[in-house]
Design a protein around this motif. Structure first.
Motif, mmCIF file in Angstrom:
data_model
loop_
_atom_site.group_PDB
_atom_site.id
_atom_site.type_symbol
_atom_site.label_atom_id
_atom_site.label_comp_id
_atom_site.label_asym_id
_atom_site.label_seq_id
_atom_site.Cartn_x
_atom_site.Cartn_y
_atom_site.Cartn_z
ATOM 1 N N SER A 195 0.851 -1.001 0.094
ATOM 2 C CA SER A 195 -0.082 0.096 0.094
ATOM 3 C C SER A 195 0.808 1.267 -0.129
ATOM 4 O O SER A 195 2.086 1.200 0.287
ATOM 5 N N GLY A 196 0.287 2.378 -0.262
ATOM 6 C CA GLY A 196 0.980 3.528 -0.151
ATOM 7 C C GLY A 196 1.248 3.718 1.142
ATOM 8 O O GLY A 196 2.483 4.297 1.554
ATOM 9 N N TYR A 236 0.655 13.599 5.126
ATOM 10 C CA TYR A 236 -0.753 12.714 5.281
ATOM 11 C C TYR A 236 -0.954 12.206 6.537
ATOM 12 O O TYR A 236 0.027 11.541 7.078
ATOM 13 N N SER A 280 -0.930 16.775 0.970
ATOM 14 C CA SER A 280 -2.088 16.433 0.331
ATOM 15 C C SER A 280 -3.502 16.769 0.893
ATOM 16 O O SER A 280 -4.491 16.382 0.316
ATOM 17 N N ASP A 319 7.269 12.245 -0.175
ATOM 18 C CA ASP A 319 5.892 11.423 -0.947
ATOM 19 C C ASP A 319 5.345 12.265 -1.996
ATOM 20 O O ASP A 319 5.143 13.541 -1.956
ATOM 21 N N THR A 348 3.080 11.505 -4.383
ATOM 22 C CA THR A 348 2.052 11.037 -4.709
ATOM 23 C C THR A 348 1.147 12.033 -5.724
ATOM 24 O O THR A 348 0.643 11.615 -6.785
ATOM 25 N N ALA A 366 1.778 6.556 -3.359
ATOM 26 C CA ALA A 366 0.732 5.773 -3.261
ATOM 27 C C ALA A 366 0.378 5.421 -4.791
ATOM 28 O O ALA A 366 -0.601 6.339 -5.405
ATOM 29 N N THR A 396 -1.865 3.752 -5.561
ATOM 30 C CA THR A 396 -3.432 3.578 -5.262
ATOM 31 C C THR A 396 -4.035 4.701 -6.095
ATOM 32 O O THR A 396 -5.100 4.454 -6.510
ATOM 33 N N LYS A 397 -3.350 5.813 -6.079
ATOM 34 C CA LYS A 397 -3.852 6.953 -6.634
ATOM 35 C C LYS A 397 -3.881 6.971 -8.111
ATOM 36 O O LYS A 397 -4.748 6.374 -8.891
ATOM 37 N N MET A 443 -4.865 -1.305 -4.532
ATOM 38 C CA MET A 443 -3.910 -0.667 -3.325
ATOM 39 C C MET A 443 -2.453 -1.099 -3.783
ATOM 40 O O MET A 443 -2.058 -1.992 -4.052
ATOM 41 N N MET A 444 -1.679 0.039 -3.762
ATOM 42 C CA MET A 444 -0.304 -0.157 -4.114
ATOM 43 C C MET A 444 0.688 0.973 -3.629
ATOM 44 O O MET A 444 0.340 2.035 -3.618
ATOM 45 N N TRP A 471 -7.966 9.173 -3.753
ATOM 46 C CA TRP A 471 -8.185 9.939 -5.113
ATOM 47 C C TRP A 471 -7.379 9.488 -6.222
ATOM 48 O O TRP A 471 -6.770 8.608 -6.012
HETATM 49 C C1 LIG Z 1 -3.470 7.943 -0.112
HETATM 50 C C2 LIG Z 1 -1.970 8.310 0.124
HETATM 51 C C3 LIG Z 1 -1.052 7.760 0.894
HETATM 52 C C4 LIG Z 1 -1.319 6.156 1.257
HETATM 53 O O1 LIG Z 1 -1.768 5.454 0.364
HETATM 54 P P1 LIG Z 1 -2.667 4.247 0.441
HETATM 55 O O2 LIG Z 1 -2.231 3.142 -0.674
HETATM 56 O O3 LIG Z 1 -4.097 4.492 0.662
HETATM 57 O O4 LIG Z 1 -2.354 3.474 1.745
HETATM 58 C C5 LIG Z 1 0.161 8.121 1.165
HETATM 59 N N1 LIG Z 1 0.316 9.473 0.818
HETATM 60 C C6 LIG Z 1 -0.436 10.060 0.301
HETATM 61 C C7 LIG Z 1 -0.005 11.615 0.026
HETATM 62 C C8 LIG Z 1 -1.736 9.782 0.063
HETATM 63 O O5 LIG Z 1 -2.621 10.550 -0.544
#
Ligand SMILES: *Cc1c(COP(=O)(O)O)cnc(C)c1O
Length: 388
Positions: free
Chosen positions: A81-82, A107, A154, A179, A181, A201, A203-204, A213-214, A333
Motif C-alpha cells: 500500500s501507499g 498525510y 495532500s 511523498d 503521490t 501511493a 493506489t492514486k 492498493m499499491m 483520489w
Molecule cells: C493515499 C496516500 C497515501 C497512502 O496510500 P494508500 O495506498 O492509501 O495506503 C500516502 N500518501 C499520500 C499523499 C496519499 O494521498
C-alpha cells in the motif's frame, strides 16, 4: 525517447511472452529448486533472485522497472500500500535514539505512524513548517536521520523546496524522503532535486481506477540496500494481480493526467470567482503557498486541490455535500471519478498554525466533463446559501 513513449514500452517483453503485449500475472509462493546445489546456493537477498514468492515475481519486477523509469531512480520496490511505502521507508533509516524531521502538512496516517509506532521504538519526530526551505538547517540535530517531505501536502497543498531541504539535510548526513503521490512522478521527479527516496501511493493516479492498493518506492543507489533489507525483514509483499493492475494503469496515466490537469484548473478557476470561497489551494494558482516553487519545479498539476470556504455551519455544509451528484464523498483520489472530502477537524498541526477560518474541502476532479462538474458544485453552493 520521450517520456510518454518510454512509459508505453518499459516493463514489457512480448518477444519472450508469446507475443502478448502485457506481462503475464505470475502467482507464486513456492519456487522449486532442481538440485541440492541450487537450493543451497539460493540467496534470497540478491537482486531479483527468485527464491520465494514474498520477494515478488516477474509481474512485480515489470512494475518496479516501469516505476524506476518514471521517477528516474536507481531501483524501485513495490509494497502492499501507499502507507506501507511511507512507513517502511522511514523505518529503514532509524533506530532507537534517532530523530526525524516531518513536514507538518503530511498525510495523516504517516503522522500517526510517527506518533504511535516510531515513538514507542525510541525515535523522536519533530514537525516542521512545510514552507521552511533552507531554514530546515536550524532544526537538524546530530541524531537527525531523515527529513521527510510531502510536496504538495495532500490536504493543504504547500509546495516544498526540495532542492534547499536536500542540500541542508545532506550537509548533516540525513536522508530525504519525498511523498510524490500528487505529481505522480509525471509532473515532478524528486530524485532530480536532491531527494534520496521518492514514494508514491500508486493506489492514486498510477492505478487510476479506484480498485487497487499499491505502494511504490523509488531509490537512489545510496538508499537501496537499507530499504530493500527492511522490506525483506518486514515482508511488505505487493500481490501480483495488484501489480498487474497498477502497471496497466500506468500505461494510460499520461493521457489521464493531462485531462485531470486541464479539468482541475478549469474547476479551480471557476471556484476562485465564487463568493462562498475564501481561498483556492491549487498549486498552479497564486493563492497556494509555494506557487512560485510549483512554477520553478513542476511541469503540471493533477486533479487534486482544496478550497477554504468562508464561515458556514455544519448544517449548511451538509446541505451542500449530501446532494452532490458527481462529487461523492470518500477517501483516496486519483481515480477516474470526482470526489470531495471535508477535512479540517483532522489536522493537528504543531509548527504551522492553521490559517483558514471556514471549512476546508478537498476536491478531486475526475474525468467527467468539467461543465457538468461545475454545474454540480453551483447547485451545491445554492443549497449551502439556502441553508445558511
Ligand atoms: C493515499 C496516500 C497515501 C497512502 O496510500 P494508500 O495506498 O492509501 O495506503 C500516502 N500518501 C499520500 C499523499 C496519499 O494521498
Amino acid at each position: 525517447m520521450k517520456k510518454n513513449t518510454r512509459l508505453t514500452t518499459i516493463g514489457r517483453d512480448p518477444e519472450n511472452n508469446h507475443g502478448i503485449v502485457n506481462p503475464p500475472v505470475y502467482h507464486a509462493s513456492t519456487i522449486l529448486f532442481s538440485s541440492l546445489d541450487d537450493l543451497e546456493q539460493r540467496d534470497s537477498h540478491s537482486y531479483r533472485n527468485l527464491s520465494y514468492g514474498i520477494q515478488g515475481t516477474p509481474t512485480t519486477f515489470a512494475l518496479e522497472d516501469a516505476f524506476t523509469e518514471l521517477e528516474g531512480a536507481y531501483r524501485s520496490i513495490a509494497v502492499s500500500s501507499g502507507l506501507m511505502a511511507c512507513t517502511v521507508s522511514l523505518m529503514s533509516f532509524v533506530e532507537s535514539g534517532d530523530h526525524i524531521l516531518m513536514a507538518d502538512s503530511v498525510y495523516g496516517p504517516t503522522r500517526r505512524f510517527c506518533n504511535n509506532v516510531l515513538s514507542k521504538m525510541g525515535v523522536e519526530t519533530t514537525y516542521y513548517d512545510p514552507m521552511i526551505g533552507a531554514g530546515i538547517d536550524k532544526l537538524i540535530r546530530e541524531n537527525t536521520r531523515v527529513v521527510y517531505c510531502e510536496s504538495p501536502g495532500s490536504h493543504t497543498f504547500e509546495i516544498q523546496d526540495i532542492d534547499a531541504i536536500s542540500a541542508a539535510a545532506h550537509q548533516h548526513g540525513a536522508i530525504v524522503i519525498v511523498d510524490n503521490t500528487w505529481a505522480a512522478g509525471y509532473y515532478y521527479r524528486p530524485l532530480e532535486h536532491g531527494a534520496d527516496v521518492s514514494i508514491q501511493a500508486a493506489t492514486k493516479y498510477i492505478g487510476g481506477h479506484s480498485d487497487v492498493m499499491m505502494g511504490l518506492i523509488a531509490m537512489t543507489e545510496k538508499t537501496y540496500d537499507a530499504i530493500n533489507d527492511m522490506t525483506v525483514n518486514l515482508g511488505t509483499h505487493a500481490a501480483p494481480d495488484d501489480c498487474y493492475l497498477t502497471l496497466r494503469g500506468l500505461r494510460s496515466m499520461p493521457a489521464r493526467l493531462a485531462q485531470h490537469y486541464k479539468s482541475g484548473l478549469e474547476v479551480a478557476s471557476w471556484l476562485k470567482q465564487r463568493p462562498e470561497v475564501d481561498k483556492v489551494l491549487h498549486p498552479a494558482l497564486p493563492d497556494c503557498p509555494g506557487h512560485e516553487l510549483w512554477k520553478r519545479d513542476f511541469t503540471g498539476a493533477c486533479g487534486l486541490f482544496a478550497i477554504a470556504l468562508h464561515d458556514f455551519s455544519r448544517n449548511a455544509l451538509a446541505a451542500m455535500l449530501d446532494d452532490l451528484e458527481l462529487f461523492n464523498m470518500g477517501a483516496s483520489w486519483g481515480g477516474f471519478e470526482s470526489l470531495i472530502l471535508p477535512g479540517v477537524k483532522k489536522f493537528n498541526r504543531k509548527q504551522s498554525p492553521w490559517p483558514y477560518h471556514g471549512p476546508l474541502l478537498r476536491l478531486h476532479v475526475g474525468l467527467e466533463d468539467p461543465e457538468d462538474l461545475i454545474n454540480d458544485l453551483a447547485a451545491g453552493f445554492e443549497r449551502l446559501n439556502d441553508a445558511s
